[in-house]
Design a protein around this motif. Sequence first.
Motif, PDB file in Angstrom:
ATOM      1  N   UNK A 150       0.851  -1.413   0.035  1.00 47.71           N
ATOM      2  CA  UNK A 150      -0.136  -0.150  -0.277  1.00 47.71           C
ATOM      3  C   UNK A 150       0.711   1.265  -0.360  1.00 47.71           C
ATOM      4  N   UNK A 151      -0.250   2.269   0.244  1.00 47.96           N
ATOM      5  CA  UNK A 151       0.876   3.287  -0.321  1.00 47.96           C
ATOM      6  C   UNK A 151       1.202   4.205   1.784  1.00 47.96           C
TER       7      UNK A 151
ATOM      8  N   UNK B  12       1.023   2.648   6.052  1.00 52.49           N
ATOM      9  CA  UNK B  12       1.992   2.401   6.647  1.00 52.49           C
ATOM     10  C   UNK B  12       2.229   3.096   8.097  1.00 52.49           C
ATOM     11  N   UNK B  13       3.065   4.195   7.566  1.00 49.78           N
ATOM     12  CA  UNK B  13       3.618   5.579   8.567  1.00 49.78           C
ATOM     13  C   UNK B  13       2.733   6.195   9.541  1.00 49.78           C
ATOM     14  N   UNK B  14       0.935   5.976   9.568  1.00 46.75           N
ATOM     15  CA  UNK B  14      -0.270   6.179  10.841  1.00 46.75           C
ATOM     16  C   UNK B  14      -0.055   5.269  11.489  1.00 46.75           C
ATOM     17  N   UNK B  15       0.631   3.788  10.689  1.00 48.83           N
ATOM     18  CA  UNK B  15       0.138   2.249  11.672  1.00 48.83           C
ATOM     19  C   UNK B  15       1.444   2.576  12.811  1.00 48.83           C
ATOM     20  N   UNK B  16       2.656   2.723  11.712  1.00 52.30           N
ATOM     21  CA  UNK B  16       3.967   3.055  12.835  1.00 52.30           C
ATOM     22  C   UNK B  16       4.233   4.713  14.386  1.00 52.30           C
ATOM     23  N   UNK B  17       3.209   5.661  13.856  1.00 54.90           N
ATOM     24  CA  UNK B  17       3.040   6.227  14.870  1.00 54.90           C
ATOM     25  C   UNK B  17       1.882   6.419  15.854  1.00 54.90           C
TER      26      UNK B  17
ATOM     27  N   UNK C  34       7.047  -5.391   4.916  1.00 53.72           N
ATOM     28  CA  UNK C  34       8.034  -4.954   6.021  1.00 53.72           C
ATOM     29  C   UNK C  34       9.313  -3.755   6.004  1.00 53.72           C
ATOM     30  N   UNK C  35       9.739  -3.522   4.916  1.00 48.08           N
ATOM     31  CA  UNK C  35      10.722  -2.502   5.117  1.00 48.08           C
ATOM     32  C   UNK C  35      10.326  -1.453   5.565  1.00 48.08           C
ATOM     33  N   UNK C  36       8.750  -1.147   5.174  1.00 49.02           N
ATOM     34  CA  UNK C  36       8.381   0.320   5.977  1.00 49.02           C
ATOM     35  C   UNK C  36       8.668   0.251   7.975  1.00 49.02           C
ATOM     36  N   UNK C  37       8.877  -0.777   8.092  1.00 48.91           N
ATOM     37  CA  UNK C  37       8.798  -0.905   9.922  1.00 48.91           C
ATOM     38  C   UNK C  37      10.062  -1.293   9.934  1.00 48.91           C
TER      39      UNK C  37
END
Length: 208
Positions: free
Chosen positions: A147-148, A152-157, A175-178
């Motif tokens: 996904x965009x 992923x940033x919203x879930x990280x925050x 997984x690379x987004x995390x």
Amino acid sequence: MTDYPIDDMLKDSGITNKDSQRNARIALFTAGIIQKTPDRANIACDKINRARETLTDQFRWHCNNGECRRIVGEVVALPLLLVEQHACSICQGNPSSSKLDLMADVAIAAGKRRIAVVGGTEKKEREIRRKSPQGMEWRFIDGSTVRDGRYYRAHRQWADIIIIWQSTPLDHRVSSHFDGKGDDRVITVRRRGIDCLANEIMRYCRTR
């Protein structure tokens, strides 16, 4: 007055281990429920409920799962009684439920209520949501659908802890987004079992 075999009563209660049966008999004899000798063959049917209540009060019942034995030993200082899994006072025949209960206690005490899981399967997600105690919040990120980056940033925050669940469907582009970003909230769980996931969360909470 109708009698009932004591061995059958113990087995019906989930007490099948020979040492556990012996310890149970001694406890019932000491309490005066079994008369004359602990090795007596039968018990009056109207004493069965009292016998079971006595054993519940005098022992901490646990199955042969090592984690259940450890947990039950921490709860209260009573002698332990090895029983069949369905009679275990911790897991009641469902070890993953007991592990999630313990994990929730540890995580909430550490102020880590929000868990984001990257990967996994729909079946595991449903099971965790069904068995997880109140107080925990979960978000599951599909590891097979890219996904965009804003998603992923919203879930990280949001997350207190981020799980990278390997050995499950997990695209590197997800997984690379995390992973690999120097974020100490990220935990890698290398096996797919729920108990493994719970163990890693507890280890993280106890060492941070």
